[in-house]
Design an enzyme around this catalytic site. Structure first.
Site, PDB file in Angstrom:
ATOM      1  N   HIS A   7       7.106  -5.781  -7.000  1.00 36.17           N
ATOM      2  CA  HIS A   7       8.306  -5.079  -6.531  1.00 36.17           C
ATOM      3  C   HIS A   7       8.518  -3.834  -7.383  1.00 36.17           C
ATOM      4  O   HIS A   7       9.590  -3.595  -7.911  1.00 36.17           O
ATOM      5  CB  HIS A   7       9.529  -5.993  -6.568  1.00 36.17           C
ATOM      6  CG  HIS A   7       9.468  -7.107  -5.583  1.00 36.17           C
ATOM      7  ND1 HIS A   7      10.520  -7.420  -4.769  1.00 36.17           N
ATOM      8  CD2 HIS A   7       8.488  -7.975  -5.256  1.00 36.17           C
ATOM      9  CE1 HIS A   7      10.194  -8.442  -3.984  1.00 36.17           C
ATOM     10  NE2 HIS A   7       8.959  -8.796  -4.270  1.00 36.17           N
ATOM     11  N   ARG A  39      -6.481   8.048  -2.829  1.00 29.12           N
ATOM     12  CA  ARG A  39      -6.276   9.010  -3.915  1.00 29.12           C
ATOM     13  C   ARG A  39      -5.227   8.552  -4.926  1.00 29.12           C
ATOM     14  O   ARG A  39      -5.160   9.087  -6.027  1.00 29.12           O
ATOM     15  CB  ARG A  39      -5.877  10.365  -3.340  1.00 29.12           C
ATOM     16  CG  ARG A  39      -7.006  11.042  -2.612  1.00 29.12           C
ATOM     17  CD  ARG A  39      -6.744  12.513  -2.374  1.00 29.12           C
ATOM     18  NE  ARG A  39      -7.895  13.114  -1.732  1.00 29.12           N
ATOM     19  CZ  ARG A  39      -7.998  13.310  -0.419  1.00 29.12           C
ATOM     20  NH1 ARG A  39      -7.008  12.959   0.376  1.00 29.12           N
ATOM     21  NH2 ARG A  39      -9.083  13.865   0.076  1.00 29.12           N
ATOM     22  N   HIS A  63       4.977 -10.397   6.128  1.00 29.26           N
ATOM     23  CA  HIS A  63       5.093  -9.706   4.842  1.00 29.26           C
ATOM     24  C   HIS A  63       3.820  -8.907   4.550  1.00 29.26           C
ATOM     25  O   HIS A  63       3.884  -7.828   3.970  1.00 29.26           O
ATOM     26  CB  HIS A  63       5.358 -10.701   3.706  1.00 29.26           C
ATOM     27  CG  HIS A  63       6.783 -11.130   3.613  1.00 29.26           C
ATOM     28  ND1 HIS A  63       7.317 -12.108   4.424  1.00 29.26           N
ATOM     29  CD2 HIS A  63       7.787 -10.704   2.806  1.00 29.26           C
ATOM     30  CE1 HIS A  63       8.590 -12.274   4.111  1.00 29.26           C
ATOM     31  NE2 HIS A  63       8.903 -11.436   3.126  1.00 29.26           N
ATOM     32  N   ASP A  86       7.642 -17.572  -0.357  1.00 26.74           N
ATOM     33  CA  ASP A  86       8.827 -16.726  -0.481  1.00 26.74           C
ATOM     34  C   ASP A  86       9.954 -17.286   0.384  1.00 26.74           C
ATOM     35  O   ASP A  86      10.773 -16.558   0.934  1.00 26.74           O
ATOM     36  CB  ASP A  86       8.530 -15.268  -0.118  1.00 26.74           C
ATOM     37  CG  ASP A  86       9.637 -14.311  -0.549  1.00 26.74           C
ATOM     38  OD1 ASP A  86      10.245 -14.554  -1.607  1.00 26.74           O
ATOM     39  OD2 ASP A  86       9.907 -13.340   0.180  1.00 26.74           O
ATOM     40  N   GLY A 122      13.320 -12.469   2.687  1.00 28.80           N
ATOM     41  CA  GLY A 122      12.573 -13.690   2.413  1.00 28.80           C
ATOM     42  C   GLY A 122      11.951 -14.216   3.692  1.00 28.80           C
ATOM     43  O   GLY A 122      11.964 -13.568   4.736  1.00 28.80           O
TER      44      GLY A 122
END
Length: 196
Positions: A7, A39, A63, A86, A122
Site C-alpha cells: 500500500h 521504465r 483485486h 483480505d 476488502g
C-alpha cells in the site's frame, strides 16, 4: 519482527533500499501501488525480482486480474507467494449484508465488499474459493495451490507445526470433494465441520 512493504507509492530505488534493510514481505502485491512499468518498475518490480521477499496476493479475480496473478506466481514461484483473502467482516454473509470497516459501513457484494460510494473495501473471499480460483480458473496444479494457500504462508510466519502433513505437525486439515468444495475440516485432528 517481519517488515512488510505494501500500500505504498515507493519507487524502485526506495523499495530496493527497504529490501536491503531487511524487508522480507509484500502486503497485497499490486494493490494500492503504482502500476508496474517497463521504465519505472516501482515497488512491484523490486518485489518480483527479489527472492528474499515473499508476496501476498488476493486471489479473488478482482483485486488482481488472474493473468497478472499467474504471471507474478511464475516470477516468484509458489514457494514465495502467499494466497490471502483480505476478507472483511461481511465475508461469508448473504449478499447485501452490512458490516463495519474503520467506522465506515461496508456491504457484501457478489465478490467484493464495498463502501457506500462503491469503493472496494476488502473482499468476501474465503480460502477455499481462492484455492478453486487457483486450480480451476488459473490452471495452477493442486500441489502448487496447496503451497500458496498453506505451506508457504505457514513457513513464512514461522509456524513450524502447520502448513504440512507430517509427523509432529498439527492435524489441521481440510477435505475437499472432486469440485474442490469443503467436505470436512479437522482442527488438531478433531472434526470441527462436516458438510451436511
Amino acid at each position: 519482527h517481519r517488515v512488510s512493504m505494501g500500500h505504498s507509492g515507493a519507487d524502485y530505488d526506495a523499495a530496493r533500499a527497504g529490501i536491503a534493510a531487511g524487508a522480507c514481505h509484500a502486503t497485497h502485491l499490486f494493490n494500492r501501488m503504482p502500476p508496474l512499468s517497463h521504465r519505472a518498475p516501482g515497488l512491484i518490480g523490486a518485489v518480483l525480482e527479489s527472492d528474499g521477499v515473499a508476496s501476498e496476493i488476493i486471489f479473488d479475480g478482482h483485486h488482481v486480474h488472474p493473468a497478472v496473478a499467474l504471471a507474478a506466481m511464475r516470477a516468484k514461484r509458489p514457494e514465495r507467494v502467499m494466497a490471502i483473502t483480505d476478507a472483511s467482516s461481511v465475508a461469508g454473509l448473504p449478499l447485501g449484508s452490512t458490516g463495519n470497516l474503520g467506522g465506515r459501513r461496508i456491504t457484501a457484494h457478489h465478490d467484493l465488499a464495498r463502501l457506500d460510494d462503491g469503493t472496494i473495501a476488502g473482499s468476501v473471499l474465503t480460502m477455499d474459493r481462492a484455492f478453486r480460483m487457483l486450480v480451476q480458473q488459473m490452471g495452477v496444479s493442486i500441489l502448487d495451490a496447496v503451497k500458496v494457500c498453506s505451506t508457504t504462508p505457514a513457513r513464512e510466519l514461522g509456524l513450524d507445526q502447520q502448513g504440512a502433513i507430517e509427523v509432529g505437525a498439527f492435524a489441521d486439515l481440510t477435505v475437499l470433494d472432486e469440485d474442490l468444495r469443503v467436505v470436512m475440516t479437522l482442527v488438531g485432528g478433531h472434526v470441527a465441520y462436516t458438510r451436511q
